[in-house]
Write an enzyme that holds these catalytic residues in place. Structure first.
Site, PDB file in Angstrom:
ATOM      1  N   HIS A 365       0.801  -1.233   0.000  1.00 48.94           N
ATOM      2  CA  HIS A 365       0.000   0.000   0.000  1.00 48.94           C
ATOM      3  C   HIS A 365       0.828   1.275   0.000  1.00 48.94           C
ATOM      4  O   HIS A 365       0.256   2.359   0.115  1.00 48.94           O
ATOM      5  CB  HIS A 365      -0.922   0.047   1.214  1.00 48.94           C
ATOM      6  N   LYS A 558      -8.165  14.212   4.751  1.00 44.47           N
ATOM      7  CA  LYS A 558      -7.381  12.965   4.759  1.00 44.47           C
ATOM      8  C   LYS A 558      -6.346  13.115   5.866  1.00 44.47           C
ATOM      9  O   LYS A 558      -6.209  14.205   6.440  1.00 44.47           O
ATOM     10  CB  LYS A 558      -6.700  12.724   3.407  1.00 44.47           C
ATOM     11  N   ARG A 559      -5.618  12.029   6.186  1.00 43.20           N
ATOM     12  CA  ARG A 559      -4.570  12.170   7.188  1.00 43.20           C
ATOM     13  C   ARG A 559      -3.612  13.298   6.789  1.00 43.20           C
ATOM     14  O   ARG A 559      -3.351  13.512   5.599  1.00 43.20           O
ATOM     15  CB  ARG A 559      -3.822  10.846   7.326  1.00 43.20           C
ATOM     16  N   LYS A 564       1.140  14.299   1.307  1.00 47.55           N
ATOM     17  CA  LYS A 564      -0.196  14.624   0.803  1.00 47.55           C
ATOM     18  C   LYS A 564      -0.351  16.131   0.552  1.00 47.55           C
ATOM     19  O   LYS A 564      -1.315  16.580  -0.049  1.00 47.55           O
ATOM     20  CB  LYS A 564      -1.260  14.133   1.783  1.00 47.55           C
ATOM     21  N   THR A 669      -8.372   6.794  -2.062  1.00 48.24           N
ATOM     22  CA  THR A 669      -9.709   6.254  -2.288  1.00 48.24           C
ATOM     23  C   THR A 669     -10.761   7.341  -2.076  1.00 48.24           C
ATOM     24  O   THR A 669     -11.868   7.244  -2.605  1.00 48.24           O
ATOM     25  CB  THR A 669     -10.004   5.065  -1.345  1.00 48.24           C
ATOM     26  N   LYS A 673     -14.528   8.704  -3.812  1.00 49.06           N
ATOM     27  CA  LYS A 673     -15.749   9.053  -3.067  1.00 49.06           C
ATOM     28  C   LYS A 673     -16.276  10.420  -3.489  1.00 49.06           C
ATOM     29  O   LYS A 673     -17.474  10.616  -3.653  1.00 49.06           O
ATOM     30  CB  LYS A 673     -15.467   9.040  -1.554  1.00 49.06           C
TER      31      LYS A 673
HETATM   32  C1  475 Z   1      -2.218   4.620   0.816  1.00 42.43           C
HETATM   33  N1  475 Z   1      -0.821   2.751   6.138  1.00 42.43           N
HETATM   34  C2  475 Z   1      -3.368   5.101  -0.056  1.00 42.43           C
HETATM   35  C3  475 Z   1      -4.655   3.112   0.716  1.00 42.43           C
HETATM   36  O1  475 Z   1      -4.709   1.094  -0.539  1.00 42.43           O
HETATM   37  C4  475 Z   1      -4.216   3.911  -0.490  1.00 42.43           C
HETATM   38  C5  475 Z   1       1.381   1.861   6.698  1.00 42.43           C
HETATM   39  C6  475 Z   1       2.254   1.493   7.710  1.00 42.43           C
HETATM   40  C7  475 Z   1       1.874   1.597   8.999  1.00 42.43           C
HETATM   41  C8  475 Z   1       0.627   2.088   9.283  1.00 42.43           C
HETATM   42  N2  475 Z   1      -0.217   2.443   8.293  1.00 42.43           N
HETATM   43  C9  475 Z   1       0.138   2.329   7.044  1.00 42.43           C
HETATM   44  C10 475 Z   1      -0.672   2.809   4.828  1.00 42.43           C
HETATM   45  O2  475 Z   1       0.325   2.503   4.258  1.00 42.43           O
HETATM   46  C11 475 Z   1      -1.827   3.290   4.087  1.00 42.43           C
HETATM   47  O3  475 Z   1      -2.870   3.643   4.645  1.00 42.43           O
HETATM   48  N3  475 Z   1      -1.705   3.332   2.774  1.00 42.43           N
HETATM   49  C12 475 Z   1      -2.795   3.808   1.949  1.00 42.43           C
HETATM   50  O4  475 Z   1      -3.522   2.707   1.464  1.00 42.43           O
HETATM   51  C13 475 Z   1      -5.434   1.869   0.338  1.00 42.43           C
HETATM   52  O5  475 Z   1      -5.355   4.361  -1.158  1.00 42.43           O
HETATM   53  O6  475 Z   1      -2.848   5.751  -1.174  1.00 42.43           O
HETATM   54  O7  475 Z   1      -1.511   5.728   1.330  1.00 42.43           O
END
Ligand code: 475
Length: 824
Positions: A365, A558-559, A564, A669, A673
């Site tokens: 991700h 968003k976060r 970002k 995502t 929305k």
């Molecule tokens: C992306 N979280 C979005 C979304 O695929 C994408 C990583 C390590 C530790 C704690 N949290 C994380 C993420 O990496 C994360 O939320 N990634 C997000 O996943 C779904 O749409 O672009 O930033």
């Protein structure tokens, strides 16, 4: 299926099967019954909170029947199941969703009751919300699937804004949770620490035995996940930790060591106590690794137990079980399954490893280096000694294969080793996940390309390109259109032949024919306006600021993260403010009013993100009280952005901002929305923005900024060439430094990041095109007919971005599972 009820009682059992209820009357009767008998209240002291409790208990009664049937049928048919392992499930509220999915939404119109519910916020952001959308789609498409996660006592913190600063407040959400079913009989003993002994078994084979250490108990809590318009109700199993030996260790207790027995108990319970509040960041804390192993070991034990009931040979494990790893957080599952197969079940290494790799799929991700998980070898050794041995063996066999294929490439071995030879040595979890899975996927095309060509390049060489694939993310239209925006959903239904589009989102394309129909456009615009009025009321209540609902609503929620680029947005807002201030009153009158809306949490330890929040609030405090400006510009920071707030905000945006530095946002995502709710996007060529553009057409999106392929060179130039700051941005910085928004000292770091520290996120490089593109937005918005047509056209072309499509792709190309329809 074996029944555990003795023969004589079975008839009575069958005669007394709970029937649920089918209609409004039955539902109301059930609600009243709960108010009076479960809650012991009456018509005269049933407040909204009691009404929520009783309503959700009534609905849950209805869910249980479908849930039991689904589980029985899946077991009876011995169907292959998908297990989605995720440390985060950002579910939001359940009642409204349950009402919709079981078809009782129209029976009970009760916004006030629905808003009593506390969000289930067991996630940080994108990754956790994606898992929740996936559960909805899995059930709605009748896939036999379970989610496995942790039952955190505290979800993501609540955010308060005090004097412009973020303050974190714990989120204790379990006071009353009608959606979970404790299974005190479903427990797993989880071992930590200890040591490994080698012995010889009866057959004369050397085996490893993991002994000693301590045991913590995992207790299952089940949450029913109803599908939309189907009886299928899947299960989300969340594990809670408790001390072994019940409340406290009675041995110690009786020996007078009361304190230490309580301390043991607390230590055990700490494992599932709190969600780590970091998004896109791993900090390598021991408790986090404990959480991961605790959850993974309990889940695998459960999965293996279920498989063994089928009495099939191990070679059929991957015909029965597909496990998806939501990022690297559950990667220890690979090691744990290998351990169970060789140490407990007595399989040979190769046979076991074949089963393991055919079982797992891994979704990446993020490419951000600070989010890629690595654990110190010493920590793994201490906590999970046997697992470290197995990791070393996995690595050994893997590197032997690599060496054979690339005989002269010693650097390749160093690069791809699961063990990083650093000081201290580290276990690279992403590499372990790749080696232990049969498919690896990214979450949008650009992102999947990037992982193939950058962070996992060597692995594409080793395994060939077929192991790596893309599944572009999606969202559930049930929650994110029908539930969040009922009026728009109804209007769409009137042109799409009813609600079928909620199950087949491609049917939205029937809207396109109406994009230029004046009557349809009017109705469309009226709904958007009503949604903006609702948000305006909320803003007035929450922030005390009056905003004009006719203004252009520009939203970034968003976060908060430097990648970002909320800082780019707020610098742009300052630029707009300075431009307005410099105008004559006459010129100002011709300007388009705007409301810039921000929302999002900063990780508690992320200082820069907190500075950004502070700057947004400081700018708001000045701009919102400037009489020269009036309605022309308002800056709003919405406190405590979460799933239920998103449901209110998405329908109310005209334009939303998805402006990450190209190549950093894996997918995004919320972009989906916002467009699905009839808003347009200003965005960079990043993540799913690119595919959204391809689907909806370039003329219906506002793209700007540098491309991913140019980022590296630009960064290099910042550091080694001469780095000149954009002129307009420089003026913004000067204004900040003049103290216009409070002590310039407060925001020094945000300015310095761009001016002095290499502008890693390319804020200056993209500033000009960002500002220009916002002018195009203003211009386009002035032509309302055209604007609304764009919005309608965009919605009509969004069919691809449903999580239903996504789940079908996973099912077909990664899991090899099929739907199993449950009869009513
Ligand atoms: C992306 N979280 C979005 C979304 O695929 C994408 C990583 C390590 C530790 C704690 N949290 C994380 C993420 O990496 C994360 O939320 N990634 C997000 O996943 C779904 O749409 O672009 O930033």
């Amino acid at each position: 299926v074996e029944a555990s009820i003795p023969e004589p009682q079975r008839d009575a059992w069958k005669r007394n099967q709970p029937e649920g209820f089918k209609d409004k009357d039955g539902f109301e009767k059930e609600v009243v019954r709960h108010v009076e008998t479960t809650l012991a209240r009456s018509m005269f002291n049933c407040d909204e909170s009691a009404a929520y409790s009783a309503t959700s208990l009534a609905i849950r009664y209805r869910l249980i029947t479908g849930w039991n049937k689904t589980q029985q049928r899946q077991t009876y048919r011995d169907a292959k199941r998908v297990y989605y392992l995720s440390l985060e499930f950002l579910m939001g509220r359940a009642l409204d969703n349950a009402l919709l999915n079981v078809g009782l939404k129209d029976v009970a119109k009760m916004e006030d009751i629905i808003s009593q519910e506390h969000d289930a916020a067991l996630g940080n952001g994108g990754l956790g919300r994606l898992a929740a959308c996936f559960l909805d789609s899995l059930a709605s498409l009748n896939y036999p699937a379970w989610g496995y996660g942790l039952r955190y006592r505290y979800g993501i913190f609540k955010q308060e804004i005090i004097d412009g600063y973020q303050v974190e407040v714990p989120d204790y959400w379990l006071d009353f949770n009608p959606w979970e079913f404790p299974r005190h009989d479903v427990t797993v003993d989880i071992q930590f620490f200890g040591h490994v002994n080698k012995t010889t078994n009866a057959a004369g084979k050397t085996i490893s035995v993991w002994e000693g250490g301590e045991t913590v108990v995992a207790v299952a809590y089940d949450v029913p996940i109803p599908g939309y318009d189907t009886p299928t109700t899947n299960n989300l199993r969340l594990w809670s930790s408790k001390a072994s030996g019940g409340e406290f260790d009675f041995q110690k207790f009786n020996n007078g060591d009361y304190e230490s027995s309580v301390a043991d108990q607390q230590r055990a319970e700490t494992i599932s106590a709190v969600l780590y509040p970091n998004d896109n960041l791993e900090r390598g804390k021991e408790l986090r690794l404990k959480q991961q192993y605790f959850w993974v070991a309990a889940s695998l034990h459960d999965i293996v137990r279920r498989f063994k009931k089928s009495k099939r040979p191990w070679s059929e494990f991957c015909d029965q079980v597909a496990i998806q790893l939501n990022d690297t957080h559950p990667t220890l599952a690979i090691v744990e399954l290998q351990r169970i197969l060789i140490d407990t079940e007595g399989l040979e290494w190769d046979e076991a490893w074949d089963i393991v790799t055919n079982t797992f799929g891994y979704t990446n991700h993020t490419v951000l280096p600070e989010a890629l998980e690595k654990w110190p070898v010493g920590l793994v050794q201490h906590l999970l000694p046997r697992h470290l041995q197995i990791i070393y063996d996995i690595n050994l066999y893997f590197l032997q294969k690599v060496e054979k294929a690339f005989p002269k490439d010693r650097d390749m071995l160093r690069r791809v080793s699961i063990i990083e030879e650093s000081q201290p040595k580290m276990v690279r979890m992403a590499y372990l996940a790749i080696v232990g899975s049969h498919k690896v996927n990214g979450v949008a095309e650009l992102h999947s390309d990037l992982i193939r060509t950058t962070i996992f390049k060597d692995f594409v060489q080793i395994y060939g390109p077929d192991k790596f694939t893309n599944v572009t993310n999606g969202i559930t239209p049930r929650r994110w259109l029908h539930q969040a925006n009922p009026r728009l959903s109804e209007l769409i239904a009137s042109k799409c032949g009813g609600n079928a589009f909620l199950k087949d989102l491609t049917q939205l394309n029937r809207l396109e024919a109406h994009a230029k129909d004046p009557q349809f456009r009017r109705e469309w615009a009226e709904i958007k306006y009503a949604n903006k009025v609702r948000l305006s009321r909320y803003i007035k209540e929450a922030n005390g600021v009056t905003v004009n609902p006719a203004a252009l609503f520009d939203v970034q929620v968003k976060r908060i993260h430097e990648y970002k680029r909320q800082q780019l947005n707020i610098f742009g807002v300052i630029h707009r403010y300075l431009t307005l201030k410099a105008m004559s009153p006459e010129a100002r009158k011709k300007q388009l009013p705007r409301v810039s809306i921000f929302g999002g949490k900063a990780a508690p330890g992320y200082w820069m993100a907190k500075q950004i929040i502070h700057l947004i609030n400081a700018v708001g405090a000045v701009v919102n009280n400037d009489e020269d400006i009036g309605d022309l510009l308002k800056v709003i920071f919405l406190e405590d952005y979460n799933v239920s707030k998103a449901e209110m905000i998405c329908p109310a945006s005209d334009i939303s901002e998805h402006i990450s530095t190209a190549g950093t946002e894996a997918s995004g995502t919320s972009n989906m929305k916002f467009v699905l709710n009839g808003g347009l996007i200003i965005g960079t060529c990043d993540g799913a923005n690119i595919e959204i553009t391809r689907e909806i057409g370039e003329s219906n999106i506002f793209l700007f900024g540098n491309l991913a392929e140019d980022v590296e060179d630009l960064r290099h130039a910042h550091t080694y060439g001469s780095h000149s700051i954009d002129g307009d941005l420089d003026k913004v910085f000067n204004e900040i430094e003049k103290g216009t928004f409070g002590s310039p000292h407060d925001f020094g770091a945000l300015v310095a990041a761009v001016r002095q520290h290499g502008d890693y996120y390319l804020v200056s490089d993209d500033f000009h095109s960002y500002i220009q593109t916002h002018s195009l937005v203003d211009e386009a918005y002035r032509n309302q007919d055209e604007w609304v047509s764009k919005c309608i056209t965009a919605v009509a072309r969004m069919g691809f971005f449903t999580s239903d499509r996504c789940i079908d792709e996973y099912a077909e190309s990664i899991w090899n599972v099929e739907p199993l329809v449950v009869r009513e």
